[in-house]
Scaffold this motif. Structure first.
Motif, mmCIF file in Angstrom:
data_model
loop_
_atom_site.group_PDB
_atom_site.id
_atom_site.type_symbol
_atom_site.label_atom_id
_atom_site.label_comp_id
_atom_site.label_asym_id
_atom_site.label_seq_id
_atom_site.Cartn_x
_atom_site.Cartn_y
_atom_site.Cartn_z
ATOM 1 N N SER A 1 34.524 25.831 43.368
ATOM 2 C CA SER A 1 33.550 26.922 43.292
ATOM 3 C C SER A 1 32.250 26.328 42.768
ATOM 4 C CB SER A 1 34.064 28.025 42.358
ATOM 5 O OG SER A 1 35.251 28.610 42.857
ATOM 6 N N LEU A 2 31.399 25.918 43.701
ATOM 7 C CA LEU A 2 30.146 25.244 43.350
ATOM 8 C C LEU A 2 29.008 25.860 44.143
ATOM 9 C CD1 LEU A 2 31.435 21.552 43.511
ATOM 10 C CD2 LEU A 2 31.071 22.906 41.448
ATOM 11 N N ASP A 3 27.768 25.535 43.756
ATOM 12 C CA ASP A 3 26.645 26.090 44.505
ATOM 13 C C ASP A 3 26.564 25.441 45.889
ATOM 14 O OD1 ASP A 3 25.023 23.717 44.417
ATOM 15 O OD2 ASP A 3 24.374 24.250 42.416
ATOM 16 N N VAL B 1 35.205 31.640 40.569
ATOM 17 C CA VAL B 1 36.198 30.903 39.785
ATOM 18 C C VAL B 1 37.323 31.833 39.347
ATOM 19 C CG1 VAL B 1 36.582 29.656 37.621
ATOM 20 C CG2 VAL B 1 34.566 29.153 39.003
ATOM 21 N N ILE B 2 36.954 33.008 38.831
ATOM 22 C CA ILE B 2 37.962 33.969 38.346
ATOM 23 C C ILE B 2 38.813 34.487 39.498
ATOM 24 C CG2 ILE B 2 38.273 36.227 37.267
ATOM 25 C CD1 ILE B 2 35.642 35.597 35.672
ATOM 26 N N ARG B 3 38.180 34.833 40.603
ATOM 27 C CA ARG B 3 38.931 35.330 41.759
ATOM 28 C C ARG B 3 39.930 34.284 42.262
ATOM 29 N NH1 ARG B 3 38.043 39.856 44.394
ATOM 30 N NH2 ARG B 3 36.176 41.120 44.043
ATOM 31 N N ALA B 4 39.494 33.047 42.304
ATOM 32 C CA ALA B 4 40.383 31.992 42.802
ATOM 33 C C ALA B 4 41.563 31.788 41.863
ATOM 34 C CB ALA B 4 39.595 30.689 42.954
ATOM 35 N N ARG B 5 41.312 31.824 40.551
ATOM 36 C CA ARG B 5 42.400 31.564 39.600
ATOM 37 C C ARG B 5 43.352 32.740 39.494
ATOM 38 N NH1 ARG B 5 46.242 30.399 38.076
ATOM 39 N NH2 ARG B 5 46.948 29.327 36.174
ATOM 40 N N SER C 1 46.527 36.090 42.516
ATOM 41 C CA SER C 1 47.833 36.763 42.622
ATOM 42 C C SER C 1 47.859 38.096 41.873
ATOM 43 C CB SER C 1 48.939 35.857 42.083
ATOM 44 O OG SER C 1 48.712 35.545 40.720
ATOM 45 N N LEU C 2 46.786 38.431 41.170
ATOM 46 C CA LEU C 2 46.744 39.663 40.385
ATOM 47 C C LEU C 2 45.769 40.660 41.003
ATOM 48 C CD1 LEU C 2 46.735 38.168 36.770
ATOM 49 C CD2 LEU C 2 48.685 38.912 38.133
ATOM 50 N N ASP C 3 45.801 41.886 40.496
ATOM 51 C CA ASP C 3 44.957 42.966 41.001
ATOM 52 C C ASP C 3 43.628 42.953 40.249
ATOM 53 O OD1 ASP C 3 43.777 45.276 41.883
ATOM 54 O OD2 ASP C 3 45.447 46.602 41.382
ATOM 55 N N LEU C 4 42.551 42.693 40.964
ATOM 56 C CA LEU C 4 41.223 42.613 40.346
ATOM 57 C C LEU C 4 40.307 43.767 40.777
ATOM 58 C CD1 LEU C 4 40.582 38.770 40.887
ATOM 59 C CD2 LEU C 4 41.272 39.902 38.763
ATOM 60 N N ARG C 5 40.886 44.779 41.411
ATOM 61 C CA ARG C 5 40.049 45.841 41.986
ATOM 62 C C ARG C 5 39.302 46.642 40.929
ATOM 63 N NH1 ARG C 5 44.422 48.734 45.703
ATOM 64 N NH2 ARG C 5 45.655 48.161 43.865
ATOM 65 N N GLU D 1 35.807 26.511 31.225
ATOM 66 C CA GLU D 1 35.880 27.554 30.194
ATOM 67 C C GLU D 1 36.105 28.921 30.817
ATOM 68 O OE1 GLU D 1 32.987 25.653 26.739
ATOM 69 O OE2 GLU D 1 32.088 26.602 28.509
ATOM 70 N N VAL D 2 35.459 29.193 31.942
ATOM 71 C CA VAL D 2 35.679 30.457 32.644
ATOM 72 C C VAL D 2 37.139 30.541 33.117
ATOM 73 C CG1 VAL D 2 35.089 31.803 34.700
ATOM 74 C CG2 VAL D 2 33.271 30.734 33.337
ATOM 75 N N THR D 3 37.658 29.429 33.622
ATOM 76 C CA THR D 3 39.053 29.399 34.073
ATOM 77 C C THR D 3 40.001 29.690 32.916
ATOM 78 O OG1 THR D 3 38.552 27.812 35.827
ATOM 79 C CG2 THR D 3 40.840 27.961 35.111
ATOM 80 N N ALA D 4 39.760 29.063 31.769
ATOM 81 C CA ALA D 4 40.628 29.281 30.608
ATOM 82 C C ALA D 4 40.571 30.736 30.149
ATOM 83 C CB ALA D 4 40.215 28.349 29.471
ATOM 84 N N ALA D 5 39.382 31.331 30.159
ATOM 85 C CA ALA D 5 39.251 32.736 29.768
ATOM 86 C C ALA D 5 39.974 33.648 30.756
ATOM 87 C CB ALA D 5 37.773 33.109 29.670
ATOM 88 N N ALA D 6 39.866 33.344 32.042
ATOM 89 C CA ALA D 6 40.555 34.144 33.060
ATOM 90 C C ALA D 6 42.066 34.084 32.863
ATOM 91 C CB ALA D 6 40.179 33.629 34.455
#
Length: 325
Positions: free
Chosen positions: A88-90, A256-260, A263-267, A285-290
């Protein structure tokens, strides 16, 4: 004519039954002949290789044996399965990586006409922004082993030993095609004008620059740095491209959050609040928080990720490395 290193690598790969490495070395020999102006001979070699490949079943890349002897302390090897879709990069960075992959996949066509594919990349930016993952993605996409240089084994108080160890590594770069990662290369390539610089350190840097310049293998060399301002300027000229890895924007943090948490419901997630809370955090850090928010949601009895859990986990990452209680 083939180099001594290529002849040795050819014999070693044949003795080990490593068809992938055998063909890789043979293609290096063909490319060398093409660059020397022997286009007819180079084409004959490629035709022989193609014909031979057609008769040999090749289910996938043959694992490369783990480095042995002195190299065991200098290199670690793995076989990544990551792909470009895992990054997930620019768009600027992704576009350049796609170009590198395209040139690598078409390297024989480029070299047959006297051009070389991009294969030396310098990745710079803050920690946790995806530089090491990029090396894994390149290896995964190109079906190559990833060799990571162990700087703690490479750099010794005896600088002459360090230069000798560098030579061992670049001998392998020439013999065994792979992605070679020099992570946090600052230790090898710090600016020569720094006040604590000494003559021996300059000689190590000069050796590193010389090995980079002389290398004409099919391997991909990736160097990373969290402190690009400390790198010697001459290093930049030895790389085909420098990729700048910035901290993620709100949109990238969302990716990043969507990819990690796919398998869960993010709606029900309020992405505006999440983007605000993620500001200033790296990809890791975003991945760890997710992951923390996902576990909190699961322990609360739901597979629907709650916005308040996600925002709280992101804010804690901004304050410290400790997860929320």
């Amino acid at each position: 004519m083939a180099t001594a290193a290529q002849v040795k690598a050819l014999i070693k790969s044949h003795a080990a039954g490593d068809d992938d490495q055998f063909y890789a070395v043979a293609l290096q020999m063909a490319a060398r002949e093409a660059r020397s102006g022997h286009a007819g001979y180079a084409q004959q070699l490629r035709d022989l290789i193609d014909a031979s490949k057609g008769r040999v079943p090749r289910p996938g890349p043959t694992p490369v044996a783990s480095p042995r002897g002195d190299l065991a302390a200098l290199l670690s090897v793995e076989y990544p399965e990551q792909r470009l879709s895992d990054l997930s990069l620019d768009n600027d960075v992704l576009s350049l990586l796609r170009r590198v992959l395209l040139e690598q996949r078409q390297r024989d066509r480029l070299r047959a006409t006297g051009f070389a594919p991009q294969r030396r990349l310098l990745l710079v930016g803050p920690p946790g922004t995806g530089k090491t993952l990029t090396a894994k993605v390149l290896a995964g996409e190109l079906h190559l082993p990833l060799f990571t240089v162990r700087l703690e084994g490479l750099i010794t108080k005896f600088m002459g030993e360090t230069a000798a160890k560098l030579r061992l590594i670049f001998d392998q770069v020439a013999e065994i095609a792979g992605v070679y990662l020099f992570d946090e290369v600052d230790a090898l390539a710090g600016a020569r004008g720094l006040s604590n610089d000494v003559g021996e350190i300059r000689r190590v840097l000069n050796s590193f620059l010389q090995f980079l310049e002389q290398d004409v293998s099919d391997s991909v060399i990736v160097a990373t740095s969290n402190l690009p301002e400390h790198l010697d300027r001459a290093l930049y000229r030895r790389f085909d491209a420098t990729l700048d890895y910035p901290m993620p924007t709100g949109a990238i943090a969302k990716q990043v959050i969507r990819a990690r948490l796919a398998s869960l419901d993010l709606r029900a997630v309020d992405w505006r609040g999440v983007s605000t809370a993620a500001k200033g955090l790296s990809h890791s850090e975003v991945t760890a928080a997710a992951e923390q928010a996902a576990k909190d949601s699961i322990l609360a009895g739901t597979l629907q990720v709650r916005t308040d859990f996600l925002v709280e986990a992101l804010r804690w990452r901004n304050r410290s490395d400790s997860p929320p209680e």
